[in-house]
Structures are given as structure tokens and as C-alpha cells.
Design a protein around this motif. Sequence first.
Motif, PDB file in Angstrom:
ATOM      1  N   ARG A 145     -41.875  36.986 -17.301  1.00 18.99           N
ATOM      2  CA  ARG A 145     -40.919  37.932 -16.696  1.00 18.99           C
ATOM      3  C   ARG A 145     -40.649  37.563 -15.242  1.00 18.99           C
ATOM      4  O   ARG A 145     -41.584  37.227 -14.511  1.00 18.99           O
ATOM      5  N   SER A 146     -39.388  37.663 -14.837  1.00 23.09           N
ATOM      6  CA  SER A 146     -38.981  37.352 -13.467  1.00 23.09           C
ATOM      7  C   SER A 146     -38.001  38.408 -12.973  1.00 23.09           C
ATOM      8  O   SER A 146     -37.413  39.139 -13.768  1.00 23.09           O
ATOM      9  N   PHE A 147     -37.811  38.435 -11.663  1.00 23.31           N
ATOM     10  CA  PHE A 147     -36.929  39.451 -11.061  1.00 23.31           C
ATOM     11  C   PHE A 147     -35.443  39.088 -11.158  1.00 23.31           C
ATOM     12  O   PHE A 147     -35.077  37.928 -10.986  1.00 23.31           O
ATOM     13  N   TYR A 148     -34.620  40.100 -11.383  1.00 24.18           N
ATOM     14  CA  TYR A 148     -33.176  39.932 -11.269  1.00 24.18           C
ATOM     15  C   TYR A 148     -32.600  41.144 -10.547  1.00 24.18           C
ATOM     16  O   TYR A 148     -33.186  42.225 -10.584  1.00 24.18           O
ATOM     17  N   ASN A 149     -31.482  40.929  -9.872  1.00 29.37           N
ATOM     18  CA  ASN A 149     -30.884  42.038  -9.124  1.00 29.37           C
ATOM     19  C   ASN A 149     -29.389  41.862  -8.934  1.00 29.37           C
ATOM     20  O   ASN A 149     -28.836  40.807  -9.231  1.00 29.37           O
ATOM     21  N   GLU A 205     -36.972  43.423 -13.913  1.00 29.80           N
ATOM     22  CA  GLU A 205     -37.613  42.136 -14.183  1.00 29.80           C
ATOM     23  C   GLU A 205     -37.862  42.020 -15.678  1.00 29.80           C
ATOM     24  O   GLU A 205     -38.227  43.008 -16.322  1.00 29.80           O
ATOM     25  N   ASN A 206     -37.605  40.852 -16.214  1.00 25.94           N
ATOM     26  CA  ASN A 206     -37.819  40.635 -17.642  1.00 25.94           C
ATOM     27  C   ASN A 206     -37.694  39.154 -17.993  1.00 25.94           C
ATOM     28  O   ASN A 206     -37.449  38.316 -17.115  1.00 25.94           O
ATOM     29  N   ASN A 207     -37.861  38.877 -19.286  1.00 26.93           N
ATOM     30  CA  ASN A 207     -37.745  37.502 -19.790  1.00 26.93           C
ATOM     31  C   ASN A 207     -36.283  37.201 -20.160  1.00 26.93           C
ATOM     32  O   ASN A 207     -35.450  38.106 -20.194  1.00 26.93           O
ATOM     33  N   TRP A 208     -35.991  35.968 -20.501  1.00 30.13           N
ATOM     34  CA  TRP A 208     -34.614  35.566 -20.834  1.00 30.13           C
ATOM     35  C   TRP A 208     -34.017  36.417 -21.971  1.00 30.13           C
ATOM     36  O   TRP A 208     -32.929  36.970 -21.822  1.00 30.13           O
ATOM     37  N   PRO A 209     -34.702  36.524 -23.125  1.00 35.35           N
ATOM     38  CA  PRO A 209     -34.072  37.256 -24.235  1.00 35.35           C
ATOM     39  C   PRO A 209     -33.783  38.730 -23.927  1.00 35.35           C
ATOM     40  O   PRO A 209     -32.748  39.258 -24.343  1.00 35.35           O
ATOM     41  N   SER A 210     -34.668  39.397 -23.183  1.00 35.01           N
ATOM     42  CA  SER A 210     -34.420  40.805 -22.874  1.00 35.01           C
ATOM     43  C   SER A 210     -33.319  40.940 -21.822  1.00 35.01           C
ATOM     44  O   SER A 210     -32.472  41.835 -21.905  1.00 35.01           O
ATOM     45  N   THR A 224     -34.253  35.086 -10.445  1.00 32.76           N
ATOM     46  CA  THR A 224     -35.152  34.132  -9.789  1.00 32.76           C
ATOM     47  C   THR A 224     -36.399  33.917 -10.637  1.00 32.76           C
ATOM     48  O   THR A 224     -37.110  34.886 -10.920  1.00 32.76           O
ATOM     49  N   LEU A 225     -36.647  32.693 -11.020  1.00 32.99           N
ATOM     50  CA  LEU A 225     -37.788  32.425 -11.915  1.00 32.99           C
ATOM     51  C   LEU A 225     -39.132  32.403 -11.179  1.00 32.99           C
ATOM     52  O   LEU A 225     -39.765  31.359 -11.070  1.00 32.99           O
ATOM     53  N   GLY A 283     -22.188  33.282 -15.904  1.00 32.42           N
ATOM     54  CA  GLY A 283     -22.106  33.230 -14.440  1.00 32.42           C
ATOM     55  C   GLY A 283     -23.340  33.695 -13.694  1.00 32.42           C
ATOM     56  O   GLY A 283     -23.265  33.993 -12.501  1.00 32.42           O
ATOM     57  N   VAL A 284     -24.487  33.751 -14.376  1.00 30.22           N
ATOM     58  CA  VAL A 284     -25.722  34.143 -13.686  1.00 30.22           C
ATOM     59  C   VAL A 284     -26.086  33.095 -12.635  1.00 30.22           C
ATOM     60  O   VAL A 284     -25.937  31.892 -12.864  1.00 30.22           O
ATOM     61  N   GLN A 285     -26.511  33.567 -11.462  1.00 28.60           N
ATOM     62  CA  GLN A 285     -26.920  32.643 -10.400  1.00 28.60           C
ATOM     63  C   GLN A 285     -28.442  32.536 -10.414  1.00 28.60           C
ATOM     64  O   GLN A 285     -29.139  33.492 -10.088  1.00 28.60           O
ATOM     65  N   LEU A 286     -28.906  31.385 -10.810  1.00 24.85           N
ATOM     66  CA  LEU A 286     -30.328  31.178 -11.060  1.00 24.85           C
ATOM     67  C   LEU A 286     -31.016  30.480  -9.892  1.00 24.85           C
ATOM     68  O   LEU A 286     -30.485  29.504  -9.353  1.00 24.85           O
ATOM     69  N   VAL A 287     -32.205  30.983  -9.505  1.00 22.35           N
ATOM     70  CA  VAL A 287     -33.030  30.284  -8.514  1.00 22.35           C
ATOM     71  C   VAL A 287     -34.292  29.830  -9.242  1.00 22.35           C
ATOM     72  O   VAL A 287     -35.017  30.653  -9.806  1.00 22.35           O
ATOM     73  N   THR A 288     -34.509  28.528  -9.273  1.00 25.20           N
ATOM     74  CA  THR A 288     -35.695  28.024  -9.970  1.00 25.20           C
ATOM     75  C   THR A 288     -36.750  27.477  -9.007  1.00 25.20           C
ATOM     76  O   THR A 288     -37.938  27.533  -9.288  1.00 25.20           O
ATOM     77  N   ASP A 289     -36.297  26.942  -7.853  1.00 26.97           N
ATOM     78  CA  ASP A 289     -37.265  26.299  -6.954  1.00 26.97           C
ATOM     79  C   ASP A 289     -37.844  27.309  -5.966  1.00 26.97           C
ATOM     80  O   ASP A 289     -37.537  27.309  -4.789  1.00 26.97           O
ATOM     81  N   ILE A 290     -38.670  28.169  -6.497  1.00 30.16           N
ATOM     82  CA  ILE A 290     -39.292  29.183  -5.642  1.00 30.16           C
ATOM     83  C   ILE A 290     -40.779  28.876  -5.517  1.00 30.16           C
ATOM     84  O   ILE A 290     -41.414  28.512  -6.508  1.00 30.16           O
ATOM     85  N   ASP A 291     -41.297  29.004  -4.295  1.00 29.29           N
ATOM     86  CA  ASP A 291     -42.717  28.751  -4.074  1.00 29.29           C
ATOM     87  C   ASP A 291     -43.498  29.991  -4.512  1.00 29.29           C
ATOM     88  O   ASP A 291     -43.395  31.050  -3.906  1.00 29.29           O
ATOM     89  N   LYS A 292     -44.296  29.821  -5.574  1.00 30.51           N
ATOM     90  CA  LYS A 292     -45.015  30.975  -6.128  1.00 30.51           C
ATOM     91  C   LYS A 292     -46.297  31.292  -5.353  1.00 30.51           C
ATOM     92  O   LYS A 292     -46.876  32.360  -5.547  1.00 30.51           O
ATOM     93  N   THR A 293     -46.750  30.360  -4.496  1.00 30.85           N
ATOM     94  CA  THR A 293     -48.038  30.562  -3.827  1.00 30.85           C
ATOM     95  C   THR A 293     -48.115  31.896  -3.077  1.00 30.85           C
ATOM     96  O   THR A 293     -49.069  32.648  -3.282  1.00 30.85           O
ATOM     97  N   PRO A 294     -47.122  32.242  -2.233  1.00 28.84           N
ATOM     98  CA  PRO A 294     -47.235  33.554  -1.542  1.00 28.84           C
ATOM     99  C   PRO A 294     -47.220  34.736  -2.505  1.00 28.84           C
ATOM    100  O   PRO A 294     -47.874  35.755  -2.244  1.00 28.84           O
TER     101      PRO A 294
END
Length: 323
Positions: A145-149, A205-210, A224-225, A283-294
Motif C-alpha cells: 500500500r502507498s499514498f495517493y492524493n 493509501e492502497n495497492n494498485w488494484p484497489s 507515490t510508491l 493520467g496518474v502521476q507516479l513517483v517511484t524514486d522515493i527514499d524510504k529510509t526516513p
Amino acid sequence: MKTLTAALLATAAMATAATACERTLRSSDTHPEGYPTVVAVQEMGKLLEERTGGRLCIEVFPSAQLGEEKDSIEQTQFGVIDMDRVSMGPFNNIVEETQVVSLPYIFRSVEHMHHVMDGPIGDEILAAFEPHDLIGLAYYDGGSRSFYNSERPINSMEDLKGMKFRVMQSDIFVDMVGALGANATPMPYGEVYSSIQTGVIDGAENNWPSYESSGHFEVAKYYTLDQHLIVPEVLVMSKKTWDSLSAEDQAAVRQAAKDSVPIMRDLWAAREKESEQKVMEAGVQLVTDIDKTPFIEAMKPVYQKYVTSDKLKSLVERIQATE
Ligand code: GTR
């Protein structure tokens, strides 16, 4: 006349099909017809019907027809609903053990989740449902699950500050969102679309199918993944229903549930890709390169708050130690 005969024959065939089952178990799902969890339980029903010679069948009621998850769980505990396919999240306040698999970043990957849930830890958590009038039957996939807004692309934790997100009805997720500097509003799944649309919340926040099947992508196009949760889904039966079955039929139910898992995993893998493609084309705007460490660092207080009993500490340690 021909049409009438055909219609009569069709009605007769339907009646035979309906009476072929001595008992039809009613199963609830929040997702629509065709969603992997719905199809998997329908497939389980076919196996069960075949193997019990029609003693037991399953009818899935999709699209939350039998209620939103929090309510359907209660109804299943009471025995009003026979079976329920739900995320582990809404169980957090009922079955303590489900909290560990709902902790953010507890699983390193979906493979790690499979290794844990397919083994003794998974069995231990399934058994933990019984004192709460439920029989845990099987785990299904729920991806990550990831955030969307609806407001802006989230490129870092900073961007989440002050935003309002819907979460599933569990305290862990409220604290998770709070620890990231945002605000959480727990609410039933079915209310999310209109709440985003009217600006009551900024996103969820949810997964792709939901994200796709709920239509949330239409009103919240920034995804944002960050993959903060890999929460397994679970299929449970009411203990009341279970106790009314013969030992032979109980074994058949368990086996059919188990056999539906690989079917579900194949359906899931395919649907994740289809859903991703569909929302990207929209037309979804996807962010994949996010630093998960913080993000992972920020979850320390959540672990400290929830992982307090020896039981949960041991489960967390064993999950982390699983390859
Ligand atoms: C989905 C899950 C549902 C439900 C929903 C939600 O991914 O499959 O069972 O929990 O999320 O966010 O409410």
C-alpha cells in the motif's frame, strides 16, 4: 413458443442448480465482482461443491453488499454472515496478533510476507482468531500500500506534512500517518471516493488494484510508491457456522480455502499489472524514486507503542528473522 420453452428450460436449469446445493454459505467482500479476492472465494466454492457432492456451496456477496468491513466482521462473529474476506487491518482492535502484520515496513518484500504467512507464524496467527468467534482459513495477497492524493506529488516525507489521509479503521494506521507528519481519518472504504472528491480528505493509501477498482485514481491522481504497508488479507469463517459442520466438511472447507491461495496469487499478479496500466493511461502521476529510509525511521515510535507484550515482541522478532 420456442422462446417460452427456452425460458422455461433456463428457469428449470437455474432451479436445479440452486437446489443442487444443500447449504450455501454466504461470504462477504468489499470488492466488486471480478476482483481477485472475489474470484478466489468463488473458485473455492466450486472446489467445495465438487468435493462435498453439493453438501456445501459458497455465494460471494461483492461490493460490500453485506456491509463495510468493520460491520461485516461483527456480523461474521455473530454468525449472521458465514464467511468474510477482509484485510488484516480492520482486525487489529479485535485479534491482537494481527497487529504485527499491520506494522509499517514489517515485511521487507511480498516474498518475505509469503515466507512468513505460509509458515508456522502464519498458522499461529490464523489460530488466534478462534477465541474471537472466527476461524482463520487462509491468507490472500494485498500487494503493498502507498499514498495517493489530490493535491501534489509526494517526493519526500516533507511533502506529506499537514495532509489529511483516510486510513483503515485501526489505531496503528492513525499513528503511522501521524508519525509521518500528516493527519489520519479512519473511515469505511466505501466513503473514500466522495470524501476525496469533496475535499474532506486529501487522499488515502492502497495497492494498485484497489486504487484502480475503487476509482480513487479519478479523484486523487498523485501516487507515490512508498510502500509503507504489506498487509496480508484473510479469509475467515464464523465459528458458529464452523461448529455446525461435520469434521469431514470442516476438513473440506480448510482444504478448499488452502487450494484457493495459489489461484488467488496468480489472479493478483495479473490484476496488479492491469490496474497499474489502466491508471497510468488515465493520467496518474507516479513517483517511484522515493527514499524510504526516513519513512522507516519515522516508524520507531509506532513499534514502541504497539509492540509491548512478550507475545507481540516474539512475533516481530521471528518475522524479522525469517528469510
Ligand atoms: C483493500 C483491501 C480491502 C480493504 C481496503 C481498504 O486493499 O483488499 O479488504 O481493507 O483495502 O482500504 O479499506
